[in-house]
Design a protein around this motif. Structure first.
Motif, short mmCIF file in Angstrom:
data_model
loop_
_atom_site.label_atom_id
_atom_site.label_comp_id
_atom_site.label_asym_id
_atom_site.label_seq_id
_atom_site.Cartn_x
_atom_site.Cartn_y
_atom_site.Cartn_z
N THR A 198 0.83 -1.20 0.00
CA THR A 198 0.00 0.00 0.00
C THR A 198 0.87 1.26 0.00
OG1 THR A 198 -1.72 -1.16 1.24
CG2 THR A 198 -1.84 1.24 1.21
N ARG A 231 -13.40 -1.41 -2.83
CA ARG A 231 -12.05 -0.90 -2.64
C ARG A 231 -11.08 -1.63 -3.57
NH1 ARG A 231 -10.03 -2.38 3.34
NH2 ARG A 231 -8.16 -1.43 2.46
N ASP A 273 -7.70 3.00 -3.72
CA ASP A 273 -8.91 3.10 -2.90
C ASP A 273 -9.45 4.52 -3.11
OD1 ASP A 273 -8.59 0.57 -1.85
OD2 ASP A 273 -7.61 1.24 -0.02
N ARG A 278 -12.83 5.55 0.92
CA ARG A 278 -12.90 4.09 0.99
C ARG A 278 -11.57 3.50 1.43
NH1 ARG A 278 -15.91 7.34 -2.68
NH2 ARG A 278 -17.76 6.21 -3.41
N GLY A 279 -11.63 2.29 1.97
CA GLY A 279 -10.41 1.55 2.27
C GLY A 279 -9.44 2.31 3.14
N SER A 306 -7.82 5.04 2.22
CA SER A 306 -7.75 6.45 1.88
C SER A 306 -8.42 7.30 2.96
CB SER A 306 -8.43 6.72 0.53
OG SER A 306 -7.71 6.09 -0.52
N HIS A 362 -15.84 -0.67 5.39
CA HIS A 362 -14.61 0.11 5.27
C HIS A 362 -14.83 1.55 4.84
CE1 HIS A 362 -14.56 0.29 0.82
NE2 HIS A 362 -15.33 -0.76 0.95
N TYR A 363 -15.98 1.86 4.26
CA TYR A 363 -16.13 3.17 3.64
C TYR A 363 -16.86 4.16 4.54
CZ TYR A 363 -20.92 1.57 2.49
OH TYR A 363 -22.20 1.10 2.55
#
Length: 564
Positions: free
Chosen positions: A349, A386, A407, A411-412, A414, A540-541
């Motif tokens: 990442t 994501r 992402d 989301r994710g 970010s 996750h969002y």
């Protein structure tokens, strides 16, 4: 520990100044975990208020208990006095725990909270034993009790304890404050018991009610007391955090690509709510260690909330022997410098800085393949998904492409935007343009699914856009009303489950229209969509991504369709 991933840059400590503090030893640099050794506790004022209220009434109740001759009221007064001591200890612990690390206490004084909680629990047990033994003795030698005095004083004490409990309940995170709250709740129950005893004696004259209710109240508070004792003892003995499965952590580390084995693994809490992990990791190729370490840190933070990680790599040869000089206690740096052509990403990442009308934010992206490859494939996900959606595809395509899966903001991994109305295609395109610039390429191939396809279509229509070829899935220039209705039925709706299996089952049902899949395939597809936050499993969002989506009316939708 030798081989730690931490990157502290320290000044030498000379023998004549070893007693002095070197602040650079405790500061955190890039790559270090971001917890605070000296835990910042916000409940100090709450404890001080509770201490004043409790102490001011304990003397009044103690005098009234003596003149009324009531064991129930005496027990309640004893609770009050013990509460004052407990709150005083808790307040002292809060002050001590905020002291910074020192040369003799490199982790700071966060354990003072647990120590005070343990002492409070022991004091509470001693008080319960005394009350029960005194109550039993009164069955054989009854005492005359003034029911009216008991009722009035117990009633006032009940109100006082409700007020103190309300003050302390504003801090639910500190085990120390919760231990003090147990004392107050015990005293509140004691006030209820004393009030009932006073009323019964006042209207019936039945004296044993005083002793019976004292025993009943004492037994009620034992469960909470044992819970606090167990939690604080477990912490003081450096036990594995109660919410973490030690064996599961080891298994998950072994599943990381490139890891051969894990040993000498330890998980504990340096201070409440700050778990830490150390261990030895056996790998085959030392050159892959930075990538393996990155994957392990990401997994430990996402799945277990562990951000203070110290892992030592050990290279194992074909015969199973440790062949790396890094196995020694004073090993040199095992990571030779690489050229860009040697670097291969396997889902690590990274982040790119972006801007919006409200300021700056970071967008995360996950990469596979060689960053030196001029052929870049950009994979952009759907509204509530994501970048991990493309993992299987990216692994396959990484032989021919440098595959980048962002992402989308909100989301994710970010950042989330302060203004939810910015969750729209213009902001998403601006972020993608930033990403392309960050990658240093002039052309990309685009694969977009659902919202990712919409972003790609608009981006491809702009002058001097970098998109060479584009493949879109599950979307077109016209958005079907049925799709809008289906998205609106769950996007931004409440989603919180105590059990991960229940959360995954619910998410799988939402995605049922995507086709039949095995449980293993659903886990790969939807597992990364779930995050554990504040003890529950959530999506996750940012739920606010639904705000601009929900504001679209038929006229706006038609205008957007014409633009597409």
């Amino acid at each position: 520990m030798s081989g730690s991933h931490h990157s502290h840059s320290v000044r030498p400590l000379h023998s004549h100044s070893s007693h002095q503090s070197d602040p650079s030893l405790h500061e955190h640099k890039h790559g270090d975990s971001h917890h605070s050794h000296a835990r910042q506790v916000s409940s100090q004022n709450l404890l001080f208020i509770a201490l004043l209220l409790t102490l001011s009434f304990s003397g009044v109740e103690a005098a009234a208990a003596y003149f009324a001759g009531s064991l129930a009221l005496i027990s309640d007064a004893g609770h009050m006095v013990t509460d004052a001591a407990a709150l005083g200890l808790a307040l002292l612990a809060q002050i001590i725990s905020k002291r910074p690390p020192s040369p003799k206490h490199s982790f700071g004084f966060g354990r003072a909270e647990a120590l005070a909680a343990f002492v409070n629990g022991i004091a509470m047990l001693a008080l319960v034993v005394w009350i029960v033994s005194e109550a039993i003795s009164r069955f054989f030698t009854p005492h005359q009790v003034d029911g009216l005095t008991v009722s009035v004083v117990a009633g006032v004490g009940l109100l006082m304890n409700v007020l103190v409990a309300w003050v302390l309940s504003h801090d639910k995170k500190s085990v120390n404050t919760r231990a003090a709250l147990v004392h107050v709740m015990g005293d509140l129950l004691g006030s209820v018991g004393a009030l009932l005893a006073g009323l019964i004696i006042q209207f019936t004259g039945w004296m044993p009610a005083d002793s019976l209710l004292s025993i009943f109240v004492s037994l009620l508070i034992l469960k909470s007391t044992f819970s606090i004792l167990h939690e604080s003892y477990h912490f003081l003995m450096e036990g594995v955090p109660l919410h973490i499965d030690y064996v599961e952590v080891g298994h998950d580390l072994k599943k990381i690509p490139g890891v051969l084995d894990v040993h000498d693994l330890h998980v504990w809490e340096m201070s409440p709510s700050f778990p830490a992990l150390i261990g030895h990791i056996e790998i085959e190729h030392m050159g892959e260690w930075p990538e393996i370490m990155s994957r392990m840190r990401k997994m430990l933070l996402a799945d277990y909330g562990i951000d203070h990680v110290t892992l030592q790599p050990e290279q194992i040869d074909a015969e199973g022997e440790c062949s790396s000089s890094h196995c020694g206690a004073h090993a040199p740096n095992p990571f030779p410098l690489k050229t860009l052509n040697d670097v291969v990403h396997r889902g690590e990442t990274f982040f790119v800085d972006c801007s919006s009308p409200d300021g700056t934010h970071r967008m995360a992206y996950h990469a596979w393949g060689r960053p030196s490859n001029a052929n870049v494939l950009l994979c952009v996900h759907g509204l509530t998904r994501r970048g991990s959606d493309f993992k299987t595809l990216a692994q396959s395509m990484s032989k021919d492409y440098y595959v980048v899966c962002p992402d989308v903001v909100g989301r994710g991994d970010s950042d989330r935007l302060k203004n939810p109305m910015l969750y729209a295609v213009p902001q998403y395109i601006a972020d993608m343009a930033n990403l392309v610039k960050h990658l240093g390429v002039s052309q990309v191939d685009w694969f977009g699914t659902s919202m990712g396809g919409l972003i790609g279509m608009v981006y491809a229509s702009m002058p001097n856009n970098p998109i060479r070829r584009m493949l879109i899935n599950d979307v077109g220039p016209r958005i079907e009303p049925e799709a809008i209705a289906r998205l609106g039925s769950y996007v931004g709706q409440p989603f919180a489950y105590a059990n991960r299996a229940d959360a995954l089952e619910r998410l799988n049902s939402i995605c049922s229209s995507f086709g039949e899949h095995t449980p293993e395939e659903w886990e790969v597809y939807n597992g990364p969509m779930l995050l554990k936050k504040d003890g529950v499993w959530v999506l996750h969002y940012d739920p606010n991504i639904s705000v601009p989506f929900a504001s679209v009316n038929p006229a706006m939708a038609k205008a957007g369709e014409m633009a597409m």
